[in-house]
Motif scaffolding. Structure first.
Motif, short mmCIF file in Angstrom:
data_model
loop_
_atom_site.label_atom_id
_atom_site.label_comp_id
_atom_site.label_asym_id
_atom_site.label_seq_id
_atom_site.Cartn_x
_atom_site.Cartn_y
_atom_site.Cartn_z
N PRO A 114 -68.05 -9.26 64.22
CA PRO A 114 -68.91 -9.34 63.33
C PRO A 114 -70.06 -8.25 62.83
N LYS A 156 -57.36 -5.40 58.11
CA LYS A 156 -58.56 -6.33 57.75
C LYS A 156 -58.56 -7.47 58.59
N ASP A 157 -57.09 -7.94 59.18
CA ASP A 157 -57.27 -9.09 59.94
C ASP A 157 -57.55 -8.72 61.43
N TYR A 158 -57.33 -7.44 61.84
CA TYR A 158 -58.06 -7.04 63.20
C TYR A 158 -59.64 -7.16 62.91
N LEU A 159 -60.04 -6.53 62.01
CA LEU A 159 -61.65 -6.39 62.15
C LEU A 159 -62.42 -7.69 61.63
N ALA A 160 -61.57 -8.83 61.36
CA ALA A 160 -62.12 -9.94 61.11
C ALA A 160 -62.89 -10.55 62.54
N GLU A 161 -62.18 -9.96 63.51
CA GLU A 161 -63.03 -10.24 65.05
C GLU A 161 -64.09 -9.86 65.13
N LYS A 220 -72.17 -5.42 61.54
CA LYS A 220 -72.27 -5.06 60.09
C LYS A 220 -71.29 -3.73 59.89
N GLN A 269 -67.67 -4.88 59.54
CA GLN A 269 -67.82 -5.72 58.21
C GLN A 269 -67.65 -4.84 57.03
N ARG A 294 -64.20 -3.09 56.86
CA ARG A 294 -63.40 -3.99 56.28
C ARG A 294 -63.45 -4.16 54.81
N GLU A 295 -64.40 -4.28 54.28
CA GLU A 295 -64.72 -4.29 52.88
C GLU A 295 -64.28 -3.01 51.98
#
Length: 379
Positions: A246, A239-244, A248, A251, A254-255
């Motif tokens: 944006p 999840k931390d990696y995917l925060a970079e 859709k 994200q 990520r959820e």
């Protein structure tokens, strides 16, 4: 007429089943020794380029693979922020699409069903502990202390091959400094082909596996000590990696990251045996001979090619030695070109993730273009 009548394949993965099916269709008696009591297929999904489909076609499985998978066009590449970079991958050739995405389990089940159909015998929960390898035959001792003699032994038991060690001695893979994560999802509504996004700390890709499913892969640099990460950290780190990213699709993924048991994580290693990959009546194929890092998505494809090419050469040759030498002539340079290109790309990615400048003259497009050209060439 084949140069062999009775063959033992050690390792029932993609390469092992490929050569077993091809040999059995040529009338050879084939046994597969698989150390697992029951298959629990490693991995999530797989990307099949046209060369993999050509290899599968030679054993009659390309059409079934495409029916069960998801044929798609060229890969679309973007920056982390969503700026389009370009397309990657070869265009469609004849009936073969640019790519076919498929679940590893589905591919394995297709190959397993065909192997059973053509008479391949599986010795599950069994592997080889000793080899008596001479110029005329190979006698093996199995884990149950029984012995059997074969015309040849084909080692297809992966990057950490025990058979390779028995044949050639110890040979350690090399950690490349980067790791790969994979996770399966329901197919995203926006996914019409495969997508890749390049970030500062990682790159991610989304690959369809069928009409209903897809998987995500993420390549990261976890350090120089071949790190193995605790399972409890899998989901928070992803999840931390995917925060970079944006986008859709990223994200939404990520959820949906919730289950650490669905995360497939491994440090990336590479190895390649010197020529030749055989000694007397034993030969190594697949990752045990030329483990390529997944930057070009071709490790399984090369193992498939190995299987069909080895069966072809054994069918044509009058002696095993002649067949093995012809196999090496067809395989070594081709495999090494892909292995070397993949390792170069992995090394450059590691430098970028670490904030280091690439070597002078580094040309990503040229390396990828040459590798794609090699994969498109006949094998």
């Amino acid at each position: 007429m084949s140069a062999v009548k009775k063959v033992l394949v050690v390792g029932g993965g993609i390469g092992g089943q490929s050569v077993a099916i091809a040999l059995a269709k040529n009338g050879v008696e084939v046994e597969i020794a698989e150390r697992l009591d029951a298959y629990n297929v490693y991995g999530v999904g797989i990307i099949q380029q046209s060369n993999a489909l050509r290899a599968l076609d030679r054993i009659g499985l390309a059409d079934k693979t495409m029916e069960e998978g998801y044929p798609y066009g060229q890969l679309k590449m973007y920056t982390a922020g969503g700026h389009f970079i370009g397309l990657a991958g070869a265009p469609p050739v004849e009936k073969y699409p640019s790519h076919n995405g498929i679940s590893r389990r589905t591919l394995h089940e297709i190959m397993y069903s065909e192997a059973i159909k053509v008479g391949v015998i599986y010795k599950m929960g069994t592997t080889v502990t000793e080899i008596e390898n001479n110029e005329n035959e190979v006698t093996v001792t199995f884990t149950n202390n029984t012995k059997s003699t074969y015309d040849i032994l084909i080692a297809s038991d992966g990057i950490n091959s025990d058979m390779r060690a028995l044949i050639f001695g110890e040979f350690k893979p090399r950690y490349m400094g980067v790791s790969v994560w994979r996770y399966p999802f329901t197919k995203h509504a926006d996914l019409d082909t495969s997508y890749m996004y390049y970030g500062k700390r990682s790159k991610i890709g989304f690959v369809p596996m069928c009409e209903k499913t897809m998987y995500m892969f993420l390549v990261s640099a976890e350090g120089a000590d071949n790190p193995w990460i605790e399972k409890s950290a899998y989901v928070p780190m992803l999840k931390d990696y995917l925060a970079e990213f944006p986008a859709k699709i990223a994200q939404d993924a990520r959820e949906q990251l919730t289950d650490p048991n669905l995360v497939n994580y491994r440090p990336i290693e590479a190895s390649h045996l010197p020529d030749p990959w055989f000694k007397n009546r034993a030969i190594v194929i697949g990752d045990g001979a030329h483990a390529t890092v997944p930057q070009l998505g071709s490790g399984a494809a090369l193992a498939l090619e190995d299987g069909v090419v080895l069966a072809e050469e054994l069918e044509k040759a009058s002696t095993v030695d002649e067949a093995f030498k012809a196999f090496m002539k067809r395989r070594y340079d081709r495999c090494m070109a892909i292995v070397n290109a993949s390792e170069t790309l992995a090394e450059w990615e590691l430098m970028e993730f670490e904030g280091k400048p690439l070597p002078e003259g580094a040309n990503l497009g040229k390396v990828i273009g040459q590798a794609v050209g090699t994969l498109m060439a006949p094998f």
